[in-house]
Design an enzyme around this catalytic site. Structure first.
Site, PDB file in Angstrom:
ATOM      1  N   LYS A  49     -31.667  25.515  20.648  1.00  0.00           N
ATOM      2  CA  LYS A  49     -32.158  25.826  21.992  1.00  0.00           C
ATOM      3  C   LYS A  49     -32.587  27.271  22.147  1.00  0.00           C
ATOM      4  O   LYS A  49     -31.930  28.175  21.627  1.00  0.00           O
ATOM      5  CB  LYS A  49     -31.042  25.566  23.014  1.00  0.00           C
ATOM      6  N   ARG A  84     -15.482  32.827   3.083  1.00  0.00           N
ATOM      7  CA  ARG A  84     -14.795  33.884   3.843  1.00  0.00           C
ATOM      8  C   ARG A  84     -13.594  34.451   3.086  1.00  0.00           C
ATOM      9  O   ARG A  84     -13.263  35.635   3.249  1.00  0.00           O
ATOM     10  CB  ARG A  84     -14.382  33.352   5.214  1.00  0.00           C
ATOM     11  N   GLY A 123     -24.048  31.294  10.734  1.00  0.00           N
ATOM     12  CA  GLY A 123     -24.175  29.962  11.311  1.00  0.00           C
ATOM     13  C   GLY A 123     -24.879  28.972  10.407  1.00  0.00           C
ATOM     14  O   GLY A 123     -24.703  28.983   9.187  1.00  0.00           O
ATOM     15  N   GLY A 152     -20.953  33.695  15.646  1.00  0.00           N
ATOM     16  CA  GLY A 152     -21.032  34.337  16.967  1.00  0.00           C
ATOM     17  C   GLY A 152     -21.140  35.848  16.862  1.00  0.00           C
ATOM     18  O   GLY A 152     -21.917  36.482  17.584  1.00  0.00           O
TER      19      GLY A 152
HETATM   20  N1  LIG Z   1     -36.248  20.081  16.367  1.00  0.00           N
HETATM   21  C1  LIG Z   1     -34.942  20.023  16.617  1.00  0.00           C
HETATM   22  N2  LIG Z   1     -34.459  19.167  17.539  1.00  0.00           N
HETATM   23  C2  LIG Z   1     -33.140  19.106  17.783  1.00  0.00           C
HETATM   24  N3  LIG Z   1     -32.209  19.859  17.156  1.00  0.00           N
HETATM   25  C3  LIG Z   1     -32.653  20.716  16.245  1.00  0.00           C
HETATM   26  C4  LIG Z   1     -34.037  20.846  15.938  1.00  0.00           C
HETATM   27  N4  LIG Z   1     -34.152  21.786  14.989  1.00  0.00           N
HETATM   28  C5  LIG Z   1     -32.918  22.216  14.697  1.00  0.00           C
HETATM   29  N5  LIG Z   1     -32.006  21.591  15.447  1.00  0.00           N
HETATM   30  C6  LIG Z   1     -30.552  21.725  15.383  1.00  0.00           C
HETATM   31  O1  LIG Z   1     -30.158  23.032  15.692  1.00  0.00           O
HETATM   32  C7  LIG Z   1     -28.822  23.170  15.211  1.00  0.00           C
HETATM   33  C8  LIG Z   1     -28.542  24.601  14.883  1.00  0.00           C
HETATM   34  O2  LIG Z   1     -28.794  25.363  16.016  1.00  0.00           O
HETATM   35  P1  LIG Z   1     -27.980  26.675  16.346  1.00  0.00           P
HETATM   36  O3  LIG Z   1     -28.662  27.320  17.468  1.00  0.00           O
HETATM   37  O4  LIG Z   1     -26.533  26.312  16.508  1.00  0.00           O
HETATM   38  O5  LIG Z   1     -28.228  27.474  14.972  1.00  0.00           O
HETATM   39  P2  LIG Z   1     -27.420  28.653  14.316  1.00  0.00           P
HETATM   40  O6  LIG Z   1     -27.475  29.828  15.195  1.00  0.00           O
HETATM   41  O7  LIG Z   1     -27.898  28.818  12.908  1.00  0.00           O
HETATM   42  O8  LIG Z   1     -25.951  28.121  14.171  1.00  0.00           O
HETATM   43  P3  LIG Z   1     -24.589  28.651  14.801  1.00  0.00           P
HETATM   44  O9  LIG Z   1     -24.610  28.297  16.242  1.00  0.00           O
HETATM   45  O10 LIG Z   1     -23.579  27.883  13.996  1.00  0.00           O
HETATM   46  O11 LIG Z   1     -24.547  30.128  14.572  1.00  0.00           O
HETATM   47  C9  LIG Z   1     -28.704  22.280  13.997  1.00  0.00           C
HETATM   48  O12 LIG Z   1     -27.603  21.420  14.172  1.00  0.00           O
HETATM   49  C10 LIG Z   1     -30.025  21.526  13.977  1.00  0.00           C
HETATM   50  O13 LIG Z   1     -29.870  20.149  13.725  1.00  0.00           O
HETATM   51  O1  LIG Z   2     -15.688  30.911  12.956  1.00  0.00           O
HETATM   52  C1  LIG Z   2     -15.928  31.891  13.668  1.00  0.00           C
HETATM   53  O2  LIG Z   2     -17.040  32.057  14.236  1.00  0.00           O
HETATM   54  C2  LIG Z   2     -14.899  32.961  13.787  1.00  0.00           C
HETATM   55  O3  LIG Z   2     -13.825  32.741  12.932  1.00  0.00           O
HETATM   56  C3  LIG Z   2     -14.457  33.140  15.213  1.00  0.00           C
HETATM   57  O4  LIG Z   2     -13.815  31.972  15.656  1.00  0.00           O
HETATM   58  P1  LIG Z   2     -13.697  31.685  17.210  1.00  0.00           P
HETATM   59  O5  LIG Z   2     -15.078  31.355  17.703  1.00  0.00           O
HETATM   60  O6  LIG Z   2     -12.741  30.532  17.320  1.00  0.00           O
HETATM   61  O7  LIG Z   2     -13.190  32.929  17.875  1.00  0.00           O
END
Ligand SMILES: Nc1ncnc2c1ncn2[C@@H]1O[C@H](COP(=O)(O)OP(=O)(O)OP(=O)(O)O)[C@@H](O)[C@H]1O
Ligand SMILES: O=C(O)[C@H](O)COP(=O)(O)O
Length: 479
Positions: free
Chosen positions: A275, A114, A431, A454
């Site tokens: 999920k 970042r 993410g 997010g």
């Molecule tokens: N089959 C599974 N069973 C349980 N958890 C799982 C499975 N596959 C993936 N995951 C978990 O899902 C998580 C990521 O999910 P998430 O929805 O947060 O993804 P993301 O959108 O890439 O991340 P972020 O929320 O940081 O943006 C990881 O920690 C991973 O271990």
């Molecule tokens: O890490 C993030 O997703 C951004 O810096 C926003 O942070 P926040 O979810 O604490 O607002």
């Protein structure tokens, strides 16, 4: 891992085929094309098109669209690149960046992505003789909390910018005002964590006025925080003109809005993560745009169960079974090819050292849980991806934090790197998928890696980001 019986193909919904055999979807209507949030001319991204409507600036607010062949008035956001040297020289510029980087227990930066992403805007400003007042949040402090100070960022910032960055102990007040007054043209002053004031997250107008009073104009480059209506991301724009987008913010919009709303086709989305409930909005929105949708991660078991399969002790959201059925039906109705993994890697416990085996998705035994997609699914996904020209990926294919269950996620990362080298537009939507791409070491070859978690999800869901909406609109472009 022991491979079990030969996998079956599961629920591969029909794809609309073109005469060349590639999957295609109906072109989005002109009104649809014009209805997304956006920023910059698509031409700059190689989206030049014989159709002038595809070459217009993707509009943040298209005010006038009434049909084929008419003039479309585009209202993109004004950018820091639109400001002349005279508008910047000697000016105090409040730059909101998202420098919310991970720090270890010794306050060392463990990922400076970042910070690096914020540099082009800062350099552009100092090269044009502006005085940069740089601000950010770090973490979610409740009041002044030393461990969330921005002080550990100063050496890296100074190194990357190439000048010594001055650090203030506060983000408003007399000490800051003094430092601003003594800041030379081309200098950079880093304010302390803006979230040390509760008024920041409350978007308190009086607080926003105090921040605004420090500067002559405002640049928002904090894409990762653009989904927050806070004093330094939204409130401040009411008191500082012009308020424009930074280069990073622009690039994020170019890809997450521009490339997604007018993709080179076939266009595929890969959605994973834990999920289905956290990705409903994204899946529904992408179903309107993609030709192919590949699903992985924990959410697939809700889809399997909805189709009457036994899922052992895999992650399932019982209250989303109906939704899963609806999404499958929606994909079918829209001619989107929805691919669920045909085989999975299962484990006897949720642990890095769990026993594992590969089974068809239709044969998950009781007491076992699916933690990754299997080799047959990887092959099917790779074959589908080979037909594409644009791919967006959000969410890992499995529990990639455990090496044993990272194979599917890493295979997708490698595949996208390979496709990127062949000219496919590859977008990683923030993410955990970004973490996976970085783990595999292929981040640099992707077309775009989002710096927002997010914020990128909200954009992909089709939501408007307050930090973007608040910025000045560019001069309308008639095409
Ligand atoms: N089959 C599974 N069973 C349980 N958890 C799982 C499975 N596959 C993936 N995951 C978990 O899902 C998580 C990521 O999910 P998430 O929805 O947060 O993804 P993301 O959108 O890439 O991340 P972020 O929320 O940081 O943006 C990881 O920690 C991973 O271990
Ligand atoms: O890490 C993030 O997703 C951004 O810096 C926003 O942070 P926040 O979810 O604490 O607002």
């Amino acid at each position: 891992m022991a491979s079990a019986t030969a996998p079956t193909t599961l629920s591969l919904l029909p794809t609309t085929k073109s005469s060349s055999g590639q999957s295609v979807a109906p072109s989005p209507s002109r009104v649809q094309l014009s209805s997304f949030l956006g920023a910059r001319p698509l031409r700059r991204l190689g989206f030049a098109s014989a159709d002038p409507l595809l070459a217009v600036q993707v509009a943040s607010k298209v005010r006038s669209v009434s049909g084929r062949g008419m003039r479309v008035v585009s209202m993109a956001k004004k950018s820091v690149g639109d400001l002349s040297a005279a508008e910047l020289k000697g000016k105090k510029v409040f730059v909101r960046a998202d420098l919310n980087v991970p720090l270890d227990d010794n306050q060392n930066i463990t990922d400076d992505t970042r910070i690096r992403a914020a540099i082009p805007t800062i350099k552009h400003l100092i090269q044009n003789g502006a005085k940069v007042i740089l601000s950010s949040h770090l973490g979610r402090p409740k009041g002044v909390t030393p461990k969330y100070s921005l002080a550990p960022l100063v050496p890296r910032l100074s190194e990357l910018i190439g000048i010594e960055v001055i650090k203030a102990e506060d983000s408003i007040g007399p000490e800051v005002e003094k430092l601003v007054a003594s800041l030379p043209d081309g200098g950079v002053l880093l304010l302390e964590n803006v979230r040390f004031y509760k008024e920041e997250e409350k978007n308190d107008p009086e607080h926003a006025k105090k921040l605004a009073a420090l500067a002559d104009l405002y640049v928002n480059d904090a894409f990762g925080t653009a989904h927050r209506a806070h004093a330094s991301t939204e409130g401040v724009t009411k008191y500082l003109k012009p308020s424009v987008a930074g280069f990073l913010l622009q690039k994020e919009l170019d890809y997450l809005v521009g490339a997604v709303s007018t993709p080179k086709r076939p266009f595929a989305a890969i959605v994973g993560g834990s999920k289905v409930s956290s990705k409903i909005g994204v899946i529904e929105s992408l179903l309107e745009k993609v030709d192919i949708l590949l699903l992985g991660g924990g959410m697939i078991f809700t889809f399997y169960k909805a189709q009457g399969l036994s899922v052992g002790s895999s992650l399932v959201e019982e209250d989303k079974l109906e939704l899963a059925t609806t999404l499958i039906a929606k994909a079918k109705a829209k001619g989107v090819s929805l691919l669920l993994p045909s085989d999975v890697v299962i484990a006897d416990k949720f642990a890095p050292d769990a026993n594992s085996q590969i089974v068809p998705a239709s044969a998950i035994p009781d007491g076992w849980m699916g933690l990754d997609i299997g080799p047959d699914s990887i092959k099917t996904f790779n074959d589908a991806l080979d037909t594409t020209k644009t791919v967006i990926w959000n969410g890992p294919m499995g529990v990639f934090e455990f090496d044993k269950f990272a194979v599917g996620t890493e295979a997708i990362a490698k595949k996208l790197a390979d496709l990127s080298g062949k000219g496919v537009t590859t977008i990683i939507g923030g993410g955990d998928s970004v973490a996976a791409v970085e783990k595999v070491g292929v981040a640099d070859v992707m077309s775009h890696i989002s710096t927002g978690g997010g914020a990128s999800l909200e954009l992909l869901e089709g939501k408007e980001l307050p930090g973007v909406l608040a910025l000045d609109e560019a001069v309308p472009v008639a095409v």
